[in-house]
Design an enzyme around this catalytic site. Sequence first.
Site, short mmCIF file in Angstrom:
data_model
loop_
_atom_site.label_atom_id
_atom_site.label_comp_id
_atom_site.label_asym_id
_atom_site.label_seq_id
_atom_site.Cartn_x
_atom_site.Cartn_y
_atom_site.Cartn_z
N LYS A 25 -8.51 -3.69 -4.16
CA LYS A 25 -7.34 -3.91 -4.14
C LYS A 25 -6.85 -5.58 -4.03
O LYS A 25 -5.89 -5.82 -5.09
CB LYS A 25 -6.64 -3.33 -3.04
CG LYS A 25 -6.29 -1.83 -3.02
CD LYS A 25 -5.60 -1.26 -1.82
CE LYS A 25 -5.29 0.25 -1.68
NZ LYS A 25 -4.18 0.35 -0.73
N ASN A 69 -8.78 -1.15 5.98
CA ASN A 69 -9.49 -1.04 4.67
C ASN A 69 -8.95 -2.16 3.61
O ASN A 69 -9.29 -2.68 2.96
CB ASN A 69 -9.68 0.30 3.93
CG ASN A 69 -10.37 1.42 4.71
OD1 ASN A 69 -11.55 1.07 5.20
ND2 ASN A 69 -10.04 2.34 4.98
N THR A 85 -2.71 1.10 -4.80
CA THR A 85 -3.12 2.33 -4.12
C THR A 85 -4.18 2.74 -4.90
O THR A 85 -4.38 2.54 -6.03
CB THR A 85 -1.81 3.25 -4.07
OG1 THR A 85 -2.38 4.74 -3.74
CG2 THR A 85 -1.39 3.46 -5.58
N ALA A 86 -5.00 3.47 -4.30
CA ALA A 86 -6.24 4.06 -4.65
C ALA A 86 -5.80 5.22 -5.69
O ALA A 86 -6.58 5.98 -6.21
CB ALA A 86 -7.26 4.55 -3.52
N ASP A 93 -0.21 5.09 0.68
CA ASP A 93 -0.33 6.24 1.78
C ASP A 93 -0.24 5.70 3.13
O ASP A 93 -0.74 4.69 3.73
CB ASP A 93 -1.63 6.76 1.43
CG ASP A 93 -2.01 7.62 0.33
OD1 ASP A 93 -1.07 7.90 -0.36
OD2 ASP A 93 -3.14 7.69 -0.02
N ASP A 142 0.91 -1.18 -0.02
CA ASP A 142 0.02 0.08 -0.02
C ASP A 142 0.88 1.35 0.20
O ASP A 142 2.17 1.35 0.41
CB ASP A 142 -0.84 -0.02 1.13
CG ASP A 142 -1.64 1.19 1.34
OD1 ASP A 142 -2.27 1.69 0.67
OD2 ASP A 142 -1.40 1.99 2.64
N ASP A 155 -9.63 25.54 -3.75
CA ASP A 155 -9.53 24.24 -3.66
C ASP A 155 -8.23 23.68 -3.27
O ASP A 155 -8.32 22.54 -2.53
CB ASP A 155 -9.28 23.88 -5.36
CG ASP A 155 -10.35 24.30 -6.27
OD1 ASP A 155 -11.47 23.87 -5.81
OD2 ASP A 155 -10.14 25.14 -7.22
N ASP A 173 -1.07 -0.22 6.15
CA ASP A 173 -1.31 0.66 7.44
C ASP A 173 -2.92 0.46 7.77
O ASP A 173 -3.14 0.80 9.09
CB ASP A 173 -0.65 2.11 7.35
CG ASP A 173 -1.91 3.17 6.53
OD1 ASP A 173 -2.62 3.87 7.06
OD2 ASP A 173 -2.00 2.64 5.36
#
Length: 315
Positions: A220, A246, A175-176, A70, A68, A96, A243
Site C-alpha cells: 500500500k 498493517n 485497499t487489498a 475495511d 484504507d 463456500d 484502522d
Amino acid sequence: MAALGWLTPRRRSATARSVLAGEASAEAARKSSQEAQETQEAAQAREIADRAPEFPVLGDDKAAAFFDLDNTVMQGAALFHFGRGLYKRKFFETRDLARFAWQQAWFRLAGVEDPEHMQEARDSALSIVKGHRVAELETIGEEIYDEYMADRIWPGTRALAQAHLDAGQKVWLVTAAPVEIAQVIARRLGLTGALGTVAESVGGVYTGKLVGEPLHGPAKAEAVRALASAEGLDLSRCAAYSDSHNDIPMLSLVGHPYAINPDAKLRRHAREKDWRLRDYRTGRKAAKVGIPAAAGVGAVAGGTAAAIALSRRRR
C-alpha cells in the site's frame, strides 16, 4: 489486651468470595484509571485541535488524502460483502459461503487484519471469478454495493473524506480488495478513485491469478508513493487514514496520519507518535472485549444457517 484484639489483623487464607472481591476492586480501579486516561486524551485532542491550523488546507493542490477501506471507511471486509452478493447470484455453493462467513467472523472478532485469513479470502474470490468477464463483475459490483455496502459506510470517516474534497483535494481509497470493487465504492462515495489488488485478465476474462501481489501492508505504501509521484503531490502535506497496524508503512509516509477505529497495536503506535485518533464505533470498550464482535459472529452464523436451510429446502 484481649479487648484490643480487633486491632490486630487476623491471619487467614483467602476464600473464594474474598478473591472475587479483590479481583472486582482491581478491575474497578483499572477501569477508572483507563477512563481517566481517555478523558485526558480527549481533552488534549481538543486542545491540539484548537491550536492547530485549519486542516485540510483549502486550495492546496499538492495535498491529497488516502483512505484504507475495511473497517476504516466501511464496517467489515469488502470481500465478504462481495462474496455474499456473488452467492446470491449462484456464483458458488453453500460450503463456500460458510468459508466466507468464517473469514468475516474472524475479522470482526479479532478486530485486525490477519494475513493468513485475508489470503484465504482472496484465494476464494479469485477461484470464484475465474472465467467470468471483468465487465460482468463491475456491473454486479454496483448492485452489491447497494445491497450490502451502502449502509455500512462510517458517517464519521465519510465526513473526513468530504472535508478533503471540499478543500479541493483528491481522495483515494487504498485497499487489498479487488480494484474493480474498490473503484465502484470510490465512485459511489464521490471520491477521486481507488488503488486496489489487480486480478489478471486476458481478453477481458479473469484468469484466476493476481498481477503481482495483494495490495497489503508495505505494498500500500508503495502504491501511495507511486501515485503521489505521478500526481505531483507533496506527501508531507497529504493525509492517510487507517484502522490497522498493517498500514503503518502507509500512514508513516504522510505528514498527517490518522488512526481511525484503530486496532490495539495501531492505537499504541499512534499514541507514541502523537498521531490523531478517531473512533466512530459505538461502545468501543465493549468492542475491545468482543461484545459487538460476538454479535457480528451471531449475525453471520445466523445468515449462514439460513442460507443452508434454504439450499436444503430447494433440494
